[in-house]
Design a protein around this motif. Structure first.
Motif: not given
Length: 116
Positions: A58-68
């Protein structure tokens, strides 16, 4: 690392003041959930990673989101000990620093900022 299109879109939708409030809330909630991360409780880990994934995207933290997302899948498959929490935390930290650096440059006169 960051999805600047998503960040710009969100900032445009809510305005600068509201974006700052959303960012503060996001950081508080994410950091609270990060403190709970542990492979010792696979269901809780899966749930926390799902929550973090949604926040991140939602906030654009793409790499962190992929890792999650990857960690959530591992936990759901009963492979919670294989979730690389160190890499996940490093991604969050690097993403946060990059965003803060960009936001800081946006508030300095004479500096070209990515955020519109």
């Amino acid at each position: 690392m960051l999805d600047w299109d998503r960040i710009d879109e969100l900032r445009g939708e809510v305005g600068d003041d509201e974006f700052q409030l959303i960012l503060e809330l996001f950081l508080d909630e994410v950091e609270g959930a990060i403190m709970r991360l542990s492979p010792g409780d696979p269901l809780r880990l899966e749930t926390d990673l799902h929550f973090l994934k949604g926040c991140a995207w939602n906030l654009g933290f793409a790499d962190f989101g992929r890792r999650c997302d990857q960690g959530e899948r591992l936990a759901a498959q009963g492979r919670a000990p294989m979730v690389d929490l160190d890499a996940l935390l490093a991604s969050y930290s690097a993403s946060k620093r990059a965003l803060m650096r960009q936001l800081g440059s946006a508030s300095r006169p004479g500096r070209q900022a990515h955020l519109a």
